[in-house]
Design an enzyme around this catalytic site. Sequence first.
Site, PDB file in Angstrom:
ATOM      1  N   LEU A 124      14.657  45.324  34.890  1.00 14.78           N
ATOM      2  CA  LEU A 124      15.445  46.455  35.355  1.00 14.78           C
ATOM      3  C   LEU A 124      16.890  46.026  35.591  1.00 14.78           C
ATOM      4  CD1 LEU A 124      12.932  47.953  37.977  1.00 14.78           C
ATOM      5  CD2 LEU A 124      13.237  48.613  35.587  1.00 14.78           C
ATOM      6  N   PRO A 125      17.595  45.632  34.524  1.00 17.85           N
ATOM      7  CA  PRO A 125      18.995  45.247  34.714  1.00 17.85           C
ATOM      8  C   PRO A 125      19.807  46.445  35.222  1.00 17.85           C
ATOM      9  CG  PRO A 125      18.470  45.385  32.372  1.00 17.85           C
ATOM     10  CD  PRO A 125      17.199  45.593  33.127  1.00 17.85           C
ATOM     11  N   HIS A 126      20.726  46.198  36.129  1.00 19.06           N
ATOM     12  CA  HIS A 126      21.510  47.297  36.684  1.00 19.06           C
ATOM     13  C   HIS A 126      22.870  46.800  37.162  1.00 19.06           C
ATOM     14  CE1 HIS A 126      18.996  45.620  39.915  1.00 19.06           C
ATOM     15  NE2 HIS A 126      20.008  45.881  40.708  1.00 19.06           N
ATOM     16  N   ALA A 127      23.806  47.730  37.228  1.00 19.04           N
ATOM     17  CA  ALA A 127      25.155  47.384  37.667  1.00 19.04           C
ATOM     18  C   ALA A 127      25.881  48.640  38.136  1.00 19.04           C
ATOM     19  CB  ALA A 127      25.928  46.742  36.512  1.00 19.04           C
TER      20      ALA A 127
ATOM     21  N   LEU B   1      20.047  50.495  34.419  1.00 16.46           N
ATOM     22  CA  LEU B   1      20.647  51.565  35.212  1.00 16.46           C
ATOM     23  C   LEU B   1      22.103  51.227  35.501  1.00 16.46           C
ATOM     24  CD1 LEU B   1      17.822  52.273  37.795  1.00 16.46           C
ATOM     25  CD2 LEU B   1      18.682  53.866  36.077  1.00 16.46           C
TER      26      LEU B   1
END
Length: 154
Positions: free
Chosen positions: A64-67, A102
């Site tokens: 779930l990579p997110h920034a 996300l």
Amino acid sequence: MTIQDILPATGIKVIAGASSKKRMLHDLGDMAEASFSLDHSMVVDALMEREGLGPTGVGHGVALPHARLPGLTKVCGLFLRLKKAIDFDSVDRQPVDLAFALFAPEDAGVEHLKALALVSRTLRDENICTKLRANEDPATIYTILTEASAAQAA
């Protein structure tokens, strides 16, 4: 909030050749540029910076990579299915083949957390992940993700 609220139907890709975590993050940067008109380098840099704080591989082949990114007005997402799993430094040390990225506005508070929780709940379901892995058509994958999210919301 449902997955349909954050994931455009065009925001899904099945990739045969991601060879590393870095390559996958670049693929997500390409997708973010195409889907949301975000700057590729800014997206990749933000994702890499977040990965530096701790890997976003949550286990069972899911990441779930997110920034948080400047210029966004709402939380948005992208989904990537890899035909060949890659090492992602996941908590369970298993390679990743499903990634839901996300992106949130810099000042997003609870909306960002709600989106992460929604996606995490959805991809924690073994049956959903099995269906996602069994399909290569982005439209079918979109239907699986959005129907699962709608069922949870009901």
